[in-house]
Every structure is written in structure tokens, then in C-alpha cells.
Motif scaffolding. Structure first.
Motif, PDB file in Angstrom:
ATOM      1  N   ALA A  98      -5.525  17.632  -7.490  1.00 23.86           N
ATOM      2  CA  ALA A  98      -4.313  17.940  -6.716  1.00 23.86           C
ATOM      3  C   ALA A  98      -4.354  17.221  -5.366  1.00 23.86           C
ATOM      4  CB  ALA A  98      -4.195  19.449  -6.495  1.00 23.86           C
ATOM      5  N   ALA A  99      -5.520  17.205  -4.738  1.00 22.58           N
ATOM      6  CA  ALA A  99      -5.646  16.537  -3.433  1.00 22.58           C
ATOM      7  C   ALA A  99      -5.408  15.035  -3.586  1.00 22.58           C
ATOM      8  CB  ALA A  99      -7.027  16.800  -2.839  1.00 22.58           C
ATOM      9  N   LEU A 100      -5.934  14.464  -4.679  1.00 25.91           N
ATOM     10  CA  LEU A 100      -5.741  13.029  -4.908  1.00 25.91           C
ATOM     11  C   LEU A 100      -4.249  12.717  -5.088  1.00 25.91           C
ATOM     12  CD1 LEU A 100      -7.871  10.666  -6.997  1.00 25.91           C
ATOM     13  CD2 LEU A 100      -5.460  10.776  -7.520  1.00 25.91           C
ATOM     14  N   GLU A 101      -3.567  13.564  -5.849  1.00 28.07           N
ATOM     15  CA  GLU A 101      -2.126  13.321  -6.067  1.00 28.07           C
ATOM     16  C   GLU A 101      -1.330  13.450  -4.767  1.00 28.07           C
ATOM     17  OE1 GLU A 101      -0.913  15.906  -9.383  1.00 28.07           O
ATOM     18  OE2 GLU A 101      -0.473  13.995 -10.386  1.00 28.07           O
ATOM     19  N   LYS A 102      -1.721  14.428  -3.958  1.00 32.35           N
ATOM     20  CA  LYS A 102      -1.019  14.630  -2.685  1.00 32.35           C
ATOM     21  C   LYS A 102      -1.239  13.422  -1.763  1.00 32.35           C
ATOM     22  CE  LYS A 102       1.080  18.525  -2.725  1.00 32.35           C
ATOM     23  NZ  LYS A 102       2.541  18.484  -2.492  1.00 32.35           N
ATOM     24  N   ASP A 103      -2.454  12.908  -1.752  1.00 33.35           N
ATOM     25  CA  ASP A 103      -2.709  11.714  -0.943  1.00 33.35           C
ATOM     26  C   ASP A 103      -1.868  10.535  -1.435  1.00 33.35           C
ATOM     27  OD1 ASP A 103      -4.407  12.562   1.046  1.00 33.35           O
ATOM     28  OD2 ASP A 103      -6.233  12.193  -0.096  1.00 33.35           O
ATOM     29  N   ARG A 104      -1.818  10.393  -2.749  1.00 30.87           N
ATOM     30  CA  ARG A 104      -1.045   9.270  -3.295  1.00 30.87           C
ATOM     31  C   ARG A 104       0.429   9.358  -2.927  1.00 30.87           C
ATOM     32  NH1 ARG A 104      -3.072   8.533  -9.521  1.00 30.87           N
ATOM     33  NH2 ARG A 104      -4.768   7.055  -9.112  1.00 30.87           N
ATOM     34  N   GLU A 105       0.942  10.570  -2.890  1.00 32.47           N
ATOM     35  CA  GLU A 105       2.356  10.760  -2.550  1.00 32.47           C
ATOM     36  C   GLU A 105       2.655  10.095  -1.198  1.00 32.47           C
ATOM     37  OE1 GLU A 105       4.361  14.805  -3.482  1.00 32.47           O
ATOM     38  OE2 GLU A 105       3.821  14.850  -1.359  1.00 32.47           O
ATOM     39  N   ASN A 106       1.757  10.281  -0.245  1.00 35.09           N
ATOM     40  CA  ASN A 106       1.953   9.676   1.080  1.00 35.09           C
ATOM     41  C   ASN A 106       1.571   8.204   1.101  1.00 35.09           C
ATOM     42  OD1 ASN A 106       2.935  11.973   2.578  1.00 35.09           O
ATOM     43  ND2 ASN A 106       0.911  12.861   2.243  1.00 35.09           N
ATOM     44  N   LEU A 107       0.461   7.891   0.440  1.00 33.14           N
ATOM     45  CA  LEU A 107      -0.062   6.526   0.526  1.00 33.14           C
ATOM     46  C   LEU A 107       0.750   5.536  -0.298  1.00 33.14           C
ATOM     47  CD1 LEU A 107      -3.862   7.385   0.382  1.00 33.14           C
ATOM     48  CD2 LEU A 107      -2.563   6.590   2.363  1.00 33.14           C
ATOM     49  N   PHE A 108       1.575   6.047  -1.199  1.00 37.56           N
ATOM     50  CA  PHE A 108       2.422   5.178  -2.017  1.00 37.56           C
ATOM     51  C   PHE A 108       3.098   4.100  -1.158  1.00 37.56           C
ATOM     52  CE2 PHE A 108       7.102   4.865  -2.707  1.00 37.56           C
ATOM     53  CZ  PHE A 108       7.087   3.869  -3.672  1.00 37.56           C
ATOM     54  N   PHE A 109       3.662   4.531  -0.023  1.00 33.72           N
ATOM     55  CA  PHE A 109       4.415   3.607   0.830  1.00 33.72           C
ATOM     56  C   PHE A 109       3.502   2.504   1.375  1.00 33.72           C
ATOM     57  CE2 PHE A 109       6.640   7.587   0.778  1.00 33.72           C
ATOM     58  CZ  PHE A 109       7.982   7.249   0.783  1.00 33.72           C
ATOM     59  N   ILE A 110       2.342   2.938   1.834  1.00 31.78           N
ATOM     60  CA  ILE A 110       1.431   1.976   2.462  1.00 31.78           C
ATOM     61  C   ILE A 110       0.795   1.097   1.378  1.00 31.78           C
ATOM     62  CG2 ILE A 110      -0.494   1.733   4.105  1.00 31.78           C
ATOM     63  CD1 ILE A 110       2.062   3.262   5.153  1.00 31.78           C
ATOM     64  N   ASP A 111       0.604   1.679   0.194  1.00 32.94           N
ATOM     65  CA  ASP A 111       0.102   0.867  -0.925  1.00 32.94           C
ATOM     66  C   ASP A 111       1.034  -0.335  -1.144  1.00 32.94           C
ATOM     67  OD1 ASP A 111      -1.993   2.593  -1.287  1.00 32.94           O
ATOM     68  OD2 ASP A 111      -1.197   3.560  -3.094  1.00 32.94           O
ATOM     69  N   VAL A 112       2.338  -0.086  -1.051  1.00 33.20           N
ATOM     70  CA  VAL A 112       3.296  -1.186  -1.255  1.00 33.20           C
ATOM     71  C   VAL A 112       3.287  -2.122  -0.036  1.00 33.20           C
ATOM     72  CG1 VAL A 112       5.717  -1.791  -1.643  1.00 33.20           C
ATOM     73  CG2 VAL A 112       4.760   0.284  -2.716  1.00 33.20           C
ATOM     74  N   GLN A 113       3.367  -1.552   1.156  1.00 36.93           N
ATOM     75  CA  GLN A 113       3.504  -2.396   2.355  1.00 36.93           C
ATOM     76  C   GLN A 113       2.249  -3.197   2.667  1.00 36.93           C
ATOM     77  OE1 GLN A 113       4.874   1.049   4.731  1.00 36.93           O
ATOM     78  NE2 GLN A 113       6.463  -0.283   5.508  1.00 36.93           N
ATOM     79  N   ALA A 114       1.088  -2.648   2.306  1.00 31.94           N
ATOM     80  CA  ALA A 114      -0.153  -3.351   2.658  1.00 31.94           C
ATOM     81  C   ALA A 114      -0.710  -4.171   1.492  1.00 31.94           C
ATOM     82  CB  ALA A 114      -1.197  -2.343   3.132  1.00 31.94           C
ATOM     83  N   ARG A 115      -0.322  -3.799   0.254  1.00 27.61           N
ATOM     84  CA  ARG A 115      -0.890  -4.528  -0.892  1.00 27.61           C
ATOM     85  C   ARG A 115       0.146  -5.366  -1.630  1.00 27.61           C
ATOM     86  NH1 ARG A 115      -4.786   0.270  -3.144  1.00 27.61           N
ATOM     87  NH2 ARG A 115      -2.928   0.708  -4.373  1.00 27.61           N
ATOM     88  N   GLY A 116       1.424  -5.122  -1.322  1.00 27.47           N
ATOM     89  CA  GLY A 116       2.449  -6.053  -1.801  1.00 27.47           C
ATOM     90  C   GLY A 116       3.011  -5.784  -3.182  1.00 27.47           C
ATOM     91  N   ALA A 117       2.763  -4.616  -3.749  1.00 27.24           N
ATOM     92  CA  ALA A 117       3.316  -4.312  -5.075  1.00 27.24           C
ATOM     93  C   ALA A 117       3.268  -2.805  -5.311  1.00 27.24           C
ATOM     94  CB  ALA A 117       2.508  -5.016  -6.166  1.00 27.24           C
ATOM     95  N   TYR A 118       4.094  -2.347  -6.213  1.00 26.70           N
ATOM     96  CA  TYR A 118       4.024  -0.921  -6.558  1.00 26.70           C
ATOM     97  C   TYR A 118       2.678  -0.624  -7.216  1.00 26.70           C
ATOM     98  CZ  TYR A 118       8.787   0.617  -5.559  1.00 26.70           C
ATOM     99  OH  TYR A 118       9.928   1.003  -4.912  1.00 26.70           O
ATOM    100  N   PRO A 119       2.010   0.460  -6.803  1.00 30.19           N
ATOM    101  CA  PRO A 119       0.729   0.795  -7.438  1.00 30.19           C
ATOM    102  C   PRO A 119       0.929   1.272  -8.878  1.00 30.19           C
ATOM    103  CG  PRO A 119       1.353   2.455  -5.797  1.00 30.19           C
ATOM    104  CD  PRO A 119       2.366   1.368  -5.701  1.00 30.19           C
ATOM    105  N   ALA A 120      -0.108   1.105  -9.680  1.00 30.15           N
ATOM    106  CA  ALA A 120      -0.017   1.425 -11.115  1.00 30.15           C
ATOM    107  C   ALA A 120       0.397   2.876 -11.347  1.00 30.15           C
ATOM    108  CB  ALA A 120      -1.360   1.145 -11.784  1.00 30.15           C
ATOM    109  N   TYR A 121      -0.085   3.798 -10.494  1.00 32.25           N
ATOM    110  CA  TYR A 121       0.184   5.206 -10.761  1.00 32.25           C
ATOM    111  C   TYR A 121       1.659   5.570 -10.699  1.00 32.25           C
ATOM    112  CZ  TYR A 121       0.087   5.590  -5.610  1.00 32.25           C
ATOM    113  OH  TYR A 121       0.317   5.418  -4.264  1.00 32.25           O
ATOM    114  N   THR A 122       2.488   4.695 -10.091  1.00 35.20           N
ATOM    115  CA  THR A 122       3.908   5.067  -9.977  1.00 35.20           C
ATOM    116  C   THR A 122       4.605   5.039 -11.338  1.00 35.20           C
ATOM    117  OG1 THR A 122       4.390   2.792  -9.349  1.00 35.20           O
ATOM    118  CG2 THR A 122       4.289   4.409  -7.573  1.00 35.20           C
TER     119      THR A 122
END
Ligand code: BG6
Length: 476
Positions: A256-280
Motif C-alpha cells: 500500500a505504501a509503495l502504491e501511495k508513493d507511486r501515485e505522487n511520483l508518477f508526475f516526476i517519473d514522467v518529468q524526470a525520466r521522459g516517459a510514462y512509467p510501466a505501472y501506469t
């Protein structure tokens, strides 16, 4: 005296936002924004969440952003105070609607440009680098009523025109830029975060993630334009940070904690890594979300940011069944109460080690320089018998977080700088209160908007001055 100092050139300063400080909401040609719709008092939350749809003002409500702390007229006095503390960086935002009052004009309002040119020049006069956020929550209201705000792809065009105007108009004055403040707050507070209000029966998740896509595209294009206008420009994304801890070592809680982190980090995953992360892929499938993308979008997103900035006030806690347990909302992100840490008067958990944990996680994940652009303690201040504010609680909070940040630097993380939130007291974003104060400088204004607006130095003012002068060595 602590032994280690910070790296040479480390930027020290503080942060504010236009909509929480400037006031003058109808002066200089400025148009009204989403934040100007947020009342103080019991109706505020529903408006922020997009559940109480607002397009105008009520006579029986008070709107704190309208006058705020009158930074618009007093910025010279305020910047002089920041210079006196030795700031080398000052973070503020540009009010989009000062430059484009409606948001969809073809040409900018020159009066708005002149104001920010004067403000940034004032900073430079004291060798303070402005760190400028293009959008700190405030969307021109006309874009909300005419286009539904970030629901619409048209917003990309409006925002990037505005961004280009800023990069060109303030070239030579500003080199550090942030596109969207706390971009992940869009998911948690859709109206105040991104101008989104909902119709009955709508799939909120669909609306929010489509809007997020538009912001991410706009951010990537703005980043490209900033580099084209001046290769010296450095652009950052900005996360409302703070890792989720699993409430227990039960695997379901850890997940649950990992999913909650991903919810927030999703945006930065895109802005800093340049693509939608696989988990989306799975996330969107399970939530019934279909993102409408343009043919060029995957390519556009490849323009990543130069650095990752973030706010950190508190860590968070999640469990598999957190919806059935008591939660609080530190910085609007829901969290379980962590029994191992103290909390502020507003229930925000105080956790300096959590800052080091968050920074390590972020650097492991992004490998880009970090910039801590918001951190601080919202607290009530009172004058002692000598007419002074002895805010030792604030000093102690900041001291421990600066120590934690230094540990993170020792861990090997490149950190560009540190700007405490609300270096001068300003309107609270969550509650609209003035009494939730963060500043080194006190402002005479109360929750109902009464007061002379006089400025006064607190004890923390002298403490922070010493911290900066010693480059972080003297934290006593
Ligand atoms: C962040 C925002 O959420 O936290 C600021 O970027 C905000 O705008 C700050 O003011 C502190 O939150 P609050 O609700 O105490 O003002």
C-alpha cells in the motif's frame, strides 16, 4: 557549531508564492484566478476539492488572497529583509493572470511584465537569484469557465505561450525555473491544484489524469522552450514530497505504501525520466482511464527537467486498510498518524529523518540534482513581554531538517539549495489562515484580514542569518 558545512555555492533562501503574498488581485491589469475563489472558513475545502463549484464571490465570505500580505506594493521592503538575512536565492511565482489576465490572449499585459521585471531586478540588486515558479496553483478563471481548465488540450497552448513570454521577458534576470508547483496535488485537491471542478456522475480519475497529461505535456514543452531561449536556463519539476512508510511490516501494508508513493511520483517519473512509467498501464486499465494523447506526445515528453525540486514538511504513513482508519491530511495528502513522531498543531508529522529518506529515494530514482524548495513549520506566534517573537519551535524544526539535508548530501546526493517555505508570514494554502505562520518575518494581519501589515523580525530571523553566513555550519 557543527563540523560540516554545505557545498560551496549552495543556495540559501526562502520561498513564497504570488497568490499567497502579493494581494492586489485586481491591480495592474491582473485577472482573477482560481485561488481568488477560495474563501477562508468552512466552505474552503469543498471549493478546493472541486465539489463546490465557484465562478464568483459571495458577500458573506472573506477571500484571503485578495489582499494577502500586500507583497505587490511592499516587495522592496520585503526583499531588503531577505537580503539582510543573506539570502542567495528567493523563490516566488509569477501570477499567470498578471501577464495574461484571461489566459487566452495573444499578447501579454505589459504592466504585469514590468512588475516582475522590477521585482527580479530588486533581487539581483542584492545578488539574490530568483527561483521562479510559472504556476503555483493559480489558473486564470477565464480558462476555467471557458475551457474547463486543464481538462482541455488548449491549455497547453495557453501555458506554453505564457511560459515563452516569461523566459524571453526575464532573460538575464532569472535562470532557475519551476514549471508547476507540487504538480501531484492535482490528484488530491483538483480545483485549487489545477482548476478542475466536477459534474455529477463524472469519473474523477479520468478527468484528473487527462488534465495531468496536459500539464505534463505543457511542462515538457516549456522546458524545451526555456533551453531554446537561453541554454543557461535550468528548469525543475516540483513534487509535494514525503515518502509513505508502511504502517507495519505486513506485506499488504508495504505494498500500500509503495502504491501511495507511486501515485505522487508518477508526475516526476514522467518529468524526470521522459516517459510514462510501466505501472501506469495497469493503473489506468483498472481505473477505467483512457488518456487521449497526440501523435507527438511521447516524443514531447522526452524533454526532461534539469533538476528535481520538492517540498517536504512531513513523512506519511499508509496501510492496506487505511480508509477504515483515522487519517489526517498533512499537506492535503491523506496519511495515517505515525505514533513514533510528534506532529505540528495542524497534525503534520515532524520527521527530519524522513527528509533524508525521501531525498535518498528520489536521488536513487532520478539521478538528477535535488532542490528542497519548501520546508518549514506552520505555527502560531505570540509576542513576549518585550514585544518579541521567540520562535524556538521553528528554529528547532528547521535546524533538524537542515541537519537531515546535510546527511543526505553526505550520502552523496547533489543538492542545489534550500528555500524555507513562507520566509515571510503569508496566507496558508490549505486553510486560508494567517495564523498558521512560517516566517522569519512576522506580518501584522489576522485570519479575518485585519492588521496594519507591518513587518517585524522574529528570533528565527537572526538565527537563519547566522546559518547562511556560516554556510550551514552554525546551526546553534
Ligand atoms: C505547499 C504549497 O503545499 O505547502 C504552499 O506549495 C503551501 O503553497 C505550503 O502554503 C504550506 O501549506 P499550508 O497549507 O500550511 O500553507
Amino acid at each position: 557549531m557543527d563540523n560540516n558545512t554545505f557545498p560551496e555555492g549552495f543556495l540559501w533562501g526562502g520561498a513564497i508564492a504570488a497568490n499567497q503574498a502579493e494581494g492586489a488581485w485586481r491591480e495592474g491589469g491582473k485577472g482573477p484566478t482560481t485561488v481568488d475563489m477560495l474563501p477562508h472558513g468552512p466552505n474552503r475545502l469543498a471549493v478546493k476539492l472541486g465539489l463546490d463549484k465557484r465562478v464568483g464571490w459571495r458577500d458573506d465570505e472573506f477571500y484571503p488572497s485578495h489582499e494577502a500580505i500586500d507583497f505587490y506594493h511592499r516587495y522592496k521592503e520585503d526583499i531588503a529583509l531577505m537580503a539582510e538575512m543573506g539570502f542567495t536565492v528567493f523563490r516566488t511565482s509569477i501570477a499567470w493572470s498578471r501577464l495574461y489576465p484571461n489566459g487566452d490572449e495573444q499578447t501579454p499585459n505589459e504592466e504585469g511584465i514590468a512588475f516582475y521585471r522590477a521585482l527580479f531586478s530588486e533581487c539581483k540588486k542584492y545578488n539574490i537569484e530568483p527561483l521562479v515558479t510559472l504556476c503555483h496553483f493559480d489558473v486564470p478563471m477565464h480558462l476555467v469557465t471557458e475551457y474547463g481548465s486543464w481538462r482541455s488540450r488548449k491549455m497547453v497552448e495557453f501555458f506554453t505561450r505564457y511560459a515563452r513570454t516569461c523566459f524571453e521577458a526575464f532573460d538575464g534576470l532569472v535562470k532557475y525555473w519551476l514549471t508547476f508547483n507540487e504538480i501531484n496535488i492535482l490528484l488530491h485537491s483538483p480545483f485549487s491544484g489545477a482548476g478542475l471542478a466536477f459534474e455529477p456522475g463524472e469519473n474523477h480519475e479520468q478527468v484528473k489524469y487527462q488534465a495531468a497529461h496536459h500539464e505534463l505535456i505543457a511542462s515538457a514543452i516549456a522546458t524545451r522552450i526555456a533551453h531554446e531561449v537561453n541554454p543557461q536556463n535550468q528548469v525543475g519539476c516540483m513534487l509535494a514530497g514525503g515518502n509513505f512508510y508502511p504502517y507495519s511490516c505486513k506485506p499488504e501494508d508495504v505494498w500500500a505504501a509503495l502504491e501511495k508513493d507511486r501515485e505522487n511520483l508518477f508526475f516526476i517519473d514522467v518529468q524526470a525520466r521522459g516517459a510514462y512509467p510501466a505501472y501506469t498501464q495497469r493503473l489506468f486499465r483498472e481505473k477505467g482511464i483512457v488518456i487521449e494523447k497526440g501523435p507527438e506526445d511521447d516524443e514531447i515528453l522526452k524533454d526532461t527537467v534539469d533538476f528535481v525540486s520538492f517540498s517536504y514538511y512531513a513523512s506519511r504513513c499508509a496501510s492496506a486498510d487505511m480508509n477504515s482508519q483515522v487519517t489526517n491530511a498533512a499537506n492535503i495528502v491523506k496519511s495515517l498518524k505515525n505514533p513514533y513522531i510528534e506532529a505540528s498543531e495542524w497534525g503534520w508529522g515532524i520527521d527530519p529523518l524522513g527528509l533524508r529518506i525521501t531525498m535518498n529515494m528520489m536521488y536513487d530514482r532520478y539521478q538528477k540534482p535535488l532542490f528542497l524548495v519548501e520546508n518549514g513549520l506552520g505555527a502560531k506566534d505570540a509576542f513576549n513581554e518585550n514585544g518579541e517573537i521567540e520562535d524556538d519551535y521553528r528554529i528547532s524544526y528547521l535546524r533538524e531538517h537542515i541537519r537531515a539535508m546535510r546527511e543526505a548530501i553526505e550520502d552523496g546526493i547533489p543538492v542545489m539549495g534550500y528555500t524555507t517555505w513562507g520566509c515571510i508570514d503569508l496566507v496558508s494554502a490549505s486553510t486560508g489562515e494567517m495564523s498558521k505562520r512560517y516566517g522569519f518575518v512576522w506580518v501584522d494581519r489576522d485570519d479575518q484580514g485585519r492588521g496594519t501589515l507591518e513587518r517585524k523580525r522574529k528570533k528565527s530571523f537572526w538565527w537563519y542569518k547566522k546559518v547562511i553566513a556560516s554556510n550551514g555550519a552554525d546551526l546553534d
